[in-house]
Every structure is written in structure tokens, then in C-alpha cells.
Design an enzyme around this catalytic site. Structure first.
Site, PDB file in Angstrom:
ATOM      1  N   LYS A   1      12.478 -13.201   1.407  1.00  0.00           N
ATOM      2  CA  LYS A   1      12.726 -14.537   1.950  1.00  0.00           C
ATOM      3  C   LYS A   1      11.457 -15.394   1.852  1.00  0.00           C
ATOM      4  CE  LYS A   1      14.388 -16.841   6.176  1.00  0.00           C
ATOM      5  NZ  LYS A   1      13.247 -17.757   6.412  1.00  0.00           N
TER       6      LYS A   1
ATOM      7  N   SER B   1      14.457 -11.767  14.196  1.00  0.00           N
ATOM      8  CA  SER B   1      13.084 -11.972  13.747  1.00  0.00           C
ATOM      9  C   SER B   1      12.150 -10.914  14.312  1.00  0.00           C
ATOM     10  CB  SER B   1      12.603 -13.357  14.205  1.00  0.00           C
ATOM     11  OG  SER B   1      11.212 -13.511  14.009  1.00  0.00           O
TER      12      SER B   1
ATOM     13  N   HIS C   1      10.825 -22.047   4.855  1.00  0.00           N
ATOM     14  CA  HIS C   1      10.630 -21.712   6.266  1.00  0.00           C
ATOM     15  C   HIS C   1      11.036 -22.875   7.171  1.00  0.00           C
ATOM     16  CE1 HIS C   1       8.656 -18.203   8.316  1.00  0.00           C
ATOM     17  NE2 HIS C   1       8.831 -18.984   9.363  1.00  0.00           N
TER      18      HIS C   1
ATOM     19  N   TYR D   1       7.849  -9.445   9.204  1.00  0.00           N
ATOM     20  CA  TYR D   1       6.500  -9.847   8.849  1.00  0.00           C
ATOM     21  C   TYR D   1       5.692  -8.567   8.675  1.00  0.00           C
ATOM     22  CZ  TYR D   1       7.431 -14.643  10.447  1.00  0.00           C
ATOM     23  OH  TYR D   1       7.932 -15.911  10.604  1.00  0.00           O
TER      24      TYR D   1
ATOM     25  N   THR E   1       9.611 -11.331   4.564  1.00  0.00           N
ATOM     26  CA  THR E   1       9.227 -12.746   4.530  1.00  0.00           C
ATOM     27  C   THR E   1       7.844 -12.910   3.918  1.00  0.00           C
ATOM     28  OG1 THR E   1      10.612 -13.288   6.426  1.00  0.00           O
ATOM     29  CG2 THR E   1       8.813 -14.794   5.950  1.00  0.00           C
TER      30      THR E   1
END
Length: 410
Positions: A275, A135, A299, A159, A185
Site C-alpha cells: 500500500k 492499522s 495516504h 508499518y 505500507t
């Protein structure tokens, strides 16, 4: 009935005392037969704020409950008289191999759950031959994950931040480290309302308050690990400066749009996957744009509560775009049978998040290995009981999604 005096030699044959296991970690992991077993162990060993951050979801936690219920509401339809002495669980996804039809999903703050964190996850994934996803808000660097999984498949979840240069720098680092897939994402314009965290006063790093000190008394091992290992921080973002709150604010940007997707696609040399897709029209538009894959995901129920159930969306999305792009699914997977059902309904791949984290909290790297083994055994057993020998043999005819929630006519 004629009775006789027991023969001592026969009694000895019945004695099955096992040699006691002195390693407490191995003993508790050996006793775990399901992911739910690992969850119960994790809850006992992890401070409440850290456990609830992992276990909880948004608002009333309805989305997560519905996602798990959807998998429970599966009816399987097995065949008979097929030789299933050997089954093949391998697949290809996003341009590369995986030994199993699931990989490890991106999770933030992972070393908060247990200090081995992403290194344990990446190492276990590499050993199992499955992908690991880091992540943006991970607590191990891109380079650290590469070192932990040097020959396996590493993916990076992105992100797009308010300060675009931060995200662009991470994209470049992931590419330089040989990560082969980027997960863009798209379901986090703002953070979801995770009420357990607010009630627990959750923070990174954990703060020593009266409640956390009391919690420490029953979980000294967790605190010993926390206090004697490297500082807990967002490993890939340490050079950006700012408080945790500021970094999270940077990460959640309500202004991202398709232009950002195009820019990231221009920069990224590997496979690009989106995603957080939650409806058919968005799936169609992304497929038309030529993305390499989509992940149906809400999520883990941590953003919009009462969002669509990804597993329920799966058949319709696959019918619409499955010929054009690969479709993966996450949220709610707690059993290998959930994975098999998803593949049968057309998913190319699945991702596990909490299931892996429960293992991590229960026993570090060995706990992650155990979680993967539990799911793997369940996948194999389900396939054999369905009497299929490969993932390619699974079809929608093997699965019925039983309905509880039926929309009322408008």
C-alpha cells in the site's frame, strides 16, 4: 376556472405528518443523504482536534483536494435499453469475496474519533460483507477486531518499525487471529507535516487545556464517552512501552527497503499487498516480485503534499500490471460513483477511510452502517443509470477523466 370548496376528506389525504423520531442519533442519521452530510454532523459532535486529525491532511492539503476534484471531474457514458432491474455489486479481491467493491481502509487512533472505534468499523464491515483493515496504530487489538468481526474478512496494515521484532510480533498475531491479507505500507519513511494537528496541539490521549475545556462545553457527549470508556492507547503496541511520540518514531522508519518486504513475505501466510504505490515503475517491480496486490494511494494526502493523484494513475498502472496483480485504489472517495469510476478504469477494489470515519463520528456503529449504506446505494444507482448489471460489465469506455492539471513540457 371553476372553483369549489375543498372537500375535508381530500385534505386529509394530503396530510403527511410523520411520527416524530425521539431517538436523536437515529434522527440525525436518517437526515444524512451523503457522506458530506455525515461530515457536517461529525464536525458538530467532535472536538476540533479530533475532527481535524481525521479531516485534515499534510501541509497545504493540496493532494487531498486534488484527489477529490479528480473524482468530480469524471464524465460517465451510459448505455441504453438494458434490463437493470437487478444488479450484482459483489466481487472477489485478494483471494476472497466482498459484497461491495469497497472496504474499510486502515486508520490510526480510531477510538479518538468516537469511542466505539475499530469495533464499530469491523462489526459494520462484517454485517455488510466487506473487508475491514486494522492499522498498526489502531486503538483496538487484533484480537478485539476478530471478536467484533468473527466470520468476516479482516486485513492488517503493517508499518515495519525501527524495532523489527515489534512488527514481526504483530504479523504473527494477525496470522494467528485469522486475518487473511497483510497490507505492507511503504509511503511513510517519516511522518507528513500535518499542520492542523500542530496548530491544535494534538496529542494521544487528548490533554485538558483551556481550549479543550471550552470545546467540551458544546460537545459533552463526546467527552462523556471518552472519560467513561477504556483508556485510549495504541492497543496492539501497549506492551512495547514508551510515549506516544516514541511509538510514532518507531513506526516511521526511513531505512525500510525491499529486503524488509521479502522478510515480511516470508513470514506471512496469507495475501501480501503493498500500500502506498505512486508510480508505474514501482508497480511493475512489485508485480515482477509476485506480490498479490498493490494499493495506489498517497495516504489520503497525509504524507507528501502534491503527490500524484491515485485515481489519475489508475489506468496506466492497470495497463502495465493489471494482468499480473490486483490493483486497488484509495484517497478522495466520497461517493459511490467514485467507486464505480475506479472499477470501470480497472481497479479491482477501492478503500474508504474518511468516509467511514465521518459516519463513526456522526453516530458510532450506526453511523458506520449509514456510511456504508449511503455508498452502497450510490454504487447501485450509478450502475443502473450506466445500465450495467455487474462490476465485470464496467469498462474504461464508461468513464472519461476530464483534465484540469496538464503537465507543461520540459
Amino acid at each position: 376556472m371553476q372553483r369549489q370548496v375543498p372537500d375535508p376528506r381530500e385534505l386529509l389525504d394530503l396530510v403527511g405528518f410523520k411520527k416524530p423520531e425521539l431517538n436523536s442519533r437515529k434522527r440525525r442519521l436518517d437526515a444524512a443523504l451523503t457522506i458530506e452530510d455525515l461530515r457536517r454532523i461529525a464536525k458538530k459532535r467532535t472536538p476540533r482536534a479530533a475532527f481535524d486529525y481525521t479531516d485534515g491532511s499534510a501541509e497545504g492539503e493540496i493532494s487531498l483536494a486534488r484527489a477529490r476534484q479528480a473524482f468530480s471531474d469524471v464524465e460517465f457514458h451510459p448505455s441504453i435499453l438494458h434490463d437493470v432491474s437487478k444488479v450484482d455489486t459483489s466481487t472477489t479481491v485478494f483471494g476472497g469475496p466482498s459484497a461491495l467493491p469497497f472496504g474499510i481502509a486502515p486508520t490510526g487512533f480510531t477510538r479518538l474519533m468516537q469511542t466505539e472505534g475499530e469495533e464499530a468499523g469491523a462489526g459494520a464491515a462484517g454485517a455488510a460483507g466487506i473487508p475491514f483493515t486494522l492499522s498498526t496504530l489502531g486503538t483496538t487489538t487484533i484480537e478485539g477486531v476478530k471478536a467484533a468481526n468473527p466470520t468476516g474478512r479482516n486485513w492488517f496494515q503493517l508499518y515495519v518499525m525501527r524495532k523489527r521484532e515489534i512488527s514481526y510480533g504483530l504479523v504473527e498475531r494477525a496470522a494467528a487471529a485469522g486475518f487473511d491479507t497483510l497490507m505492507f505500507t511503504v509511503d511513510t519513511p517519516v511522518a507528513g507535516a500535518r499542520l492542523r494537528d500542530k496548530r491544535n496541539g494534538f496529542s494521544i490521549p487528548p490533554q485538558l487545556t483551556v481550549s479543550t475545556i471550552l470545546d467540551t462545553a458544546t460537545r459533552p457527549g463526546w467527552w462523556f464517552d471518552f472519560l467513561t470508556t477504556r483508556k485510549l492507547e495504541f492497543a496492539s503496541l501497549t506492551e512495547t512501552g514508551g510515549t506516544v511520540g516514541e511509538l510514532l518514531d518507531y513506526a516511521m522508519d526511513p531505512s525500510i527497503d525491499y529486503d524488509d518486504l521479502a522478510e515480511i513475505r516470508r513470514m506471512w501466510p496469507g495475501k501480501l499487498v503493498v500500500k502506498g504505490v505512486q508510480n508505474v515503475p514501482d508497480s511493475r517491480r512489485l508485480a515482477d516480485l509476485g506480490v498479490d496486490g498493490i494499493v495506489l494511494s498517497n495516504h489520503g494526502g497525509r504524507q507528501l503534499d502534491r503527490a500524484p493523484i491515485p485515481f489519475h494513475l489508475l489506468p496506466e498502472v492497470v495497463r502495465e500490471v493489471g494482468a499480473d496483480t490486483e490493483v486497488a485504489v484509495d484517497t478522495g472517495i466520497m461517493n459511490g460513483a467514485d467507486v464505480v469510476a475506479s472499477i470501470a478504469l480497472g481497479a479491482r477494489f477501492t478503500l474508504i477511510g474518511r468516509a467511514y470515519l465521518y459516519g463513526l463520528m456522526a453516530g458510532g456503529r450506526a453511523g458506520v452502517d449509514k456510511a456504508i449504506q449511503i455508498l452502497s446505494d450510490q454504487v447501485v444507482r450509478t450502475m443502473k443509470l450506466l445500465q450495467v448489471t455487474s462490476l465485470e460489465e464496467l469498462t474504461p469506455a464508461h468513464v472519461t477523466q476530464l483534465q484540469r492539471l496538464v503537465p507543461r513540457p520540459l
